[in-house]
Design an enzyme around this catalytic site. Structure first.
Site, PDB file in Angstrom:
ATOM      1  N   SER A  96       1.332  -5.691   3.238  1.00  0.00           N
ATOM      2  CA  SER A  96       2.562  -5.159   3.099  1.00  0.00           C
ATOM      3  C   SER A  96       3.409  -5.845   3.908  1.00  0.00           C
ATOM      4  O   SER A  96       4.805  -6.406   3.629  1.00  0.00           O
ATOM      5  CB  SER A  96       2.504  -3.782   3.573  1.00  0.00           C
ATOM      6  N   GLU A 138      16.599   5.447   0.577  1.00  0.00           N
ATOM      7  CA  GLU A 138      17.533   6.223   1.505  1.00  0.00           C
ATOM      8  C   GLU A 138      16.555   7.630   1.601  1.00  0.00           C
ATOM      9  O   GLU A 138      15.981   8.051   0.667  1.00  0.00           O
ATOM     10  CB  GLU A 138      18.986   6.421   0.978  1.00  0.00           C
ATOM     11  N   GLY A 142      14.844   7.765  -3.219  1.00  0.00           N
ATOM     12  CA  GLY A 142      13.578   7.300  -3.225  1.00  0.00           C
ATOM     13  C   GLY A 142      13.258   6.555  -4.621  1.00  0.00           C
ATOM     14  O   GLY A 142      13.816   5.488  -4.738  1.00  0.00           O
ATOM     15  N   THR A 169       9.383  -0.598   5.844  1.00  0.00           N
ATOM     16  CA  THR A 169       8.295  -1.554   6.437  1.00  0.00           C
ATOM     17  C   THR A 169       9.012  -2.881   7.173  1.00  0.00           C
ATOM     18  O   THR A 169       9.906  -3.508   6.867  1.00  0.00           O
ATOM     19  CB  THR A 169       7.427  -2.131   5.388  1.00  0.00           C
ATOM     20  N   CYS A 249      13.678  -7.899  -6.999  1.00  0.00           N
ATOM     21  CA  CYS A 249      12.894  -8.300  -5.926  1.00  0.00           C
ATOM     22  C   CYS A 249      11.635  -7.267  -6.086  1.00  0.00           C
ATOM     23  O   CYS A 249      10.754  -7.676  -5.634  1.00  0.00           O
ATOM     24  CB  CYS A 249      13.584  -7.812  -4.695  1.00  0.00           C
ATOM     25  N   GLN A 290     -29.933   7.267  -9.215  1.00  0.00           N
ATOM     26  CA  GLN A 290     -28.932   7.085 -10.532  1.00  0.00           C
ATOM     27  C   GLN A 290     -27.563   7.358 -10.293  1.00  0.00           C
ATOM     28  O   GLN A 290     -26.629   6.748 -10.757  1.00  0.00           O
ATOM     29  CB  GLN A 290     -29.383   7.892 -11.648  1.00  0.00           C
ATOM     30  N   GLU A 374       7.112   1.197  -3.907  1.00  0.00           N
ATOM     31  CA  GLU A 374       7.217   0.229  -5.064  1.00  0.00           C
ATOM     32  C   GLU A 374       7.207   0.710  -6.297  1.00  0.00           C
ATOM     33  O   GLU A 374       6.925   0.181  -7.158  1.00  0.00           O
ATOM     34  CB  GLU A 374       6.260  -0.940  -4.675  1.00  0.00           C
TER      35      GLU A 374
END
Ligand code: TGC
Ligand code: FAD
Length: 394
Positions: A96, A138, A142, A169, A249, A290, A374
Site C-alpha cells: 500500500s 472525506e 467515501g 495512507t 489514478c 480429505q 480503492e
C-alpha cells in the site's frame, strides 16, 4: 524454513520475460531477507517499517512503470504488477505504501503535472527521499467522492484550501499531499481539481487514525486543511476537468492491488501447505485428511485464476487496451479470493493460526481493508453492473 518459491500451477513463469523474472526474483529475495524478519514486530507494534524506505527506493519499486528521465525504473506493467505481488506477499501495508507513492502520487504528477512539478518531485519520490499521500476520501464522501466538500478558493496570488480528508495512507509521514478539492459549487463535479501541497505548508495537519484492527503496519491518517495558502503553481494543470483525473489514478492503483493481493494469497497458501504436511493429529499429517485437501485445492484454484487474470490484464495494459472496468473486475475478484484464501489458511493452522509469528491472520486482517479501499467490492459490482446493463445502480 525453506525460502519462498511461490505457487505457479499453470507455469506462468514460462510466459514471463527474462526481465520480468529477474524483477520478481529481486523483489522476492528482498522481501525474504529484509521485510520478513521485521514485519511481525512492526505489525504487532503498529508501525510502518520506515527504516526500509531507502532500500525500497534503491530497489526501484516507487513509480516503477514511469520514465527513467524522472529517476524511475521504466519497467513494463507486468513487471510493475509482479513487484506489487511480491511486496504484498510480505504485507499489504508495504504494498500500500508503495502503490500510494507510485500510482496515486507520482502518477498524477507525471500525467497531469507541469514539467516543473515533475522535475521538483518525481526524482525525490522515486528514491524514497520524499514520501507522498493522496487525499480524495472525506469523512462523509467515501464511495462517492463527487460530493466532496473540501474547497479551493482562488485568491489574488493563488489558492486557499479548506476541508478534511479521511483514511489517508502515508498521511502523517508524507512530505507532499495530492489534495483533490472543489473549486466551484459543491456538487459540481467539473470543478474538482488536484493540488500538489507540501505538508509543511501552514494550516496543513495530519493525525493518526486510532483504533485500527487491520493494516497495522501502515500509516493511516486524517488530514485537516485550514486556510492552507498555496501558489498557482500548485495546481495540477493537465488532464481533464472533474473527477476523471482522480479516477484515472484509482485505475492505476487498483491495477496494482489486483496483483498485490495474489501475493498475499500465495503467502497464506504456502504457509498452510507446509503446515498441513508437518502438523500431526490423530497420528497423521492433517494434509492427509480429505477436508484439508479440499481446502488446499480451493485455495490453489482461486490463486491460479487470480494469477491468470493479472497476467492477461497486465499484457493488455502494456498494449494500451485495458479498460477501467476490466480493472474493476480484477480488483473485485482477486480481493475476494485473497480474503477467502487467508481466512481458510488461518483456519487450517488451528490455534497457531492466531499467532503473529505465522502470517495468515495478519494477511486476513489486512485484506479486509484492501477489500474496502480503492472502491469497495460493492462499488466494483455496481461498476460492472452498469457496464453490462447500461443502468447506473449507485
Ligand atoms: P463517473 O461519471 O462514472 O465518471 C466520471 C468520469 O471519469 C471516467 N471514469 C474513469 N476514468 C478512469 N478510470 C476510472 N476508474 C474511471 N471511472 C470513471 C468516466 O468515464 C467519466 O469520464 P467523462 O469523460 O465521461 O467525464 O463518476 P461518478 O461520480 O459517477 O463515480 C463513479 C464511481 C462511484 C464508480 C466512483 O466515484 C468510484 O470509483 N468510487 C469509489 C471511490 C474510491 O475508490 N476511492 C478510493 C480512494 S483512494 C484509496 O482508497 C487508496 S487506498 C490505498 C492504496 O491504494 O493502497
Ligand atoms: P462508504 O462509502 O460509507 O460505504 C459503506 C458501505 O456501503 C460499504 O459496504 C459500501 O460498499 C456500501 N455502499 C456505498 N455506496 C453504495 C451504493 N451505491 N450501493 C450499495 N452499497 C453501497 N482514501 C484516500 O483518498 N486515500 C487513501 O490513501 C486511502 N487509504 C485508505 C486506507 C485504509 C486502511 C482504508 C480502510 C481506507 C482508505 N481510503 C483512502 C478510503 C477508502 O477509499 C474508502 O474507505 C472507500 O472508498 C469506502 O468509503 P467509506 O469507507 O466511506 O465507505
Amino acid at each position: 524454513m525453506a525460502r519462498f518459491q511461490g505457487i505457479d500451477f499453470y507455469d506462468l513463469d514460462a510466459l514471463f520475460s527474462e526481465e520480468e523474472r529477474m524483477v520478481r526474483d529481486t523483489v522476492r529475495d528482498w522481501v525474504e531477507d529484509r521485510l520478513m524478519p521485521v514485519i511481525g514486530e512492526a505489525y504487532h507494534n503498529r508501525r510502518f517499517p520506515t527504516e526500509l524506505i531507502p532500500e525500497l527506493g534503491e530497489l526501484g519499486v516507487f513509480g516503477a512503470n514511469l520514465p527513467e528521465q524522472y529517476g524511475c525504473a521504466e519497467l513494463n506493467n507486468v513487471a510493475y504488477g509482479i513487484i506489487m505481488q511480491e511486496l504484498e506477499r510480505g504485507d499489504s501495508g508495504v504494498r500500500s505504501f508503495t502503490s500510494v507513492q507510485g500510482a496515486l502520487v507520482m502518477y498524477p504528477i507525471y500525467a497531469f503535472g507541469s514539467e516543473e512539478q515533475r522535475t521538483d518531485w518525481l526524482p525525490k519520490l522515486a528514491s524514497g527521499e520524499a514520501i507522498g499521500c493522496f487525499g480524495l476520501t472525506e469523512p462523509d464522501y467515501g464511495s462517492n467522492p463527487a460530493g466532496m466538500i473540501t474547497t479551493a478558493k482562488q485568491t489574488s496570488d493563488g489558492w486557499l484550501l479548506n476541508g478534511a480528508k479521511m483514511w489517508i495512507t502515508n498521511g502523517s509521514m508524507a512530505d507532499v499531499a495530492i489534495i483533490w478539492a472543489q473549486t466551484g459549487e459543491i456538487g459540481d463535479v467539473k470543478g474538482i481539481r488536484g493540488f500538489v501541497v507540501p505538508t509543511d505548508t501552514p494550516g496543513f495537519s495530519a493525525k493518526d487514525q486510532e483504533g485500527k484492527l487491520s493494516l497495522l503496519a501502515s500509516d493511516t491518517s486524517e488530514l485537516v486543511l485550514q486556510d492552507v495558502e498555496i501558489p498557482d503553481t500548485a495546481v495540477l494543470p493537465g488532464g481533464s476537468e472533474g473527477l476523471k483525473n482522480p479516477l484515472m489514478c484509482l485505475t492505476q492503483a487498483r491495477y496494482g492491488i489486483s496483483w498485490g493481493v495474489v501475493g498475499a494469497a500465495m503467502a497464506c497458501f504456502d504457509e498452510a501447505l507446509s503446515y498441513s504436511k508437518e502438523r500431526l493429529m490423530f497420528e497423521t499429517p492433517i494434509g492427509g485428511k480429505q477436508i484439508q485437501q479440499v481446502r488446499l485445492a480451493d485455495m490453489l484454484t482461486g490463486i491460479t485464476q487470480g494469477q491468470l487474470l493479472c497476467y492477461r490484464l497486465g499484457r493488455m495494459k502494456d498494449e494500451g487496451t485495458m479498460t477501467p472496468q476490466q480493472v474493476s473486475l480484477a480488483k473485485r475478484a482477486n480481493c475476494d479470493m485473497a480474503a477467502n484464501v487467508a481466512r481458510e489458511a488461518r483456519r487450517l493452522l488451528g490455534a497457531n493460526g492466531i499467532l503473529v509469528e505465522y502470517h495468515s491472520m495478519r494477511h486476513m486482517a489486512n485484506l479486509e481493508s484492501v477489500y474496502t479501499y480503492e472502491g469497495t467490492h460493492d462499488v466494483h459490482s455496481l461498476i460492472l453492473g452498469q457496464t453490462l446493463t447500461g443502468i447506473s445502480a449507485f
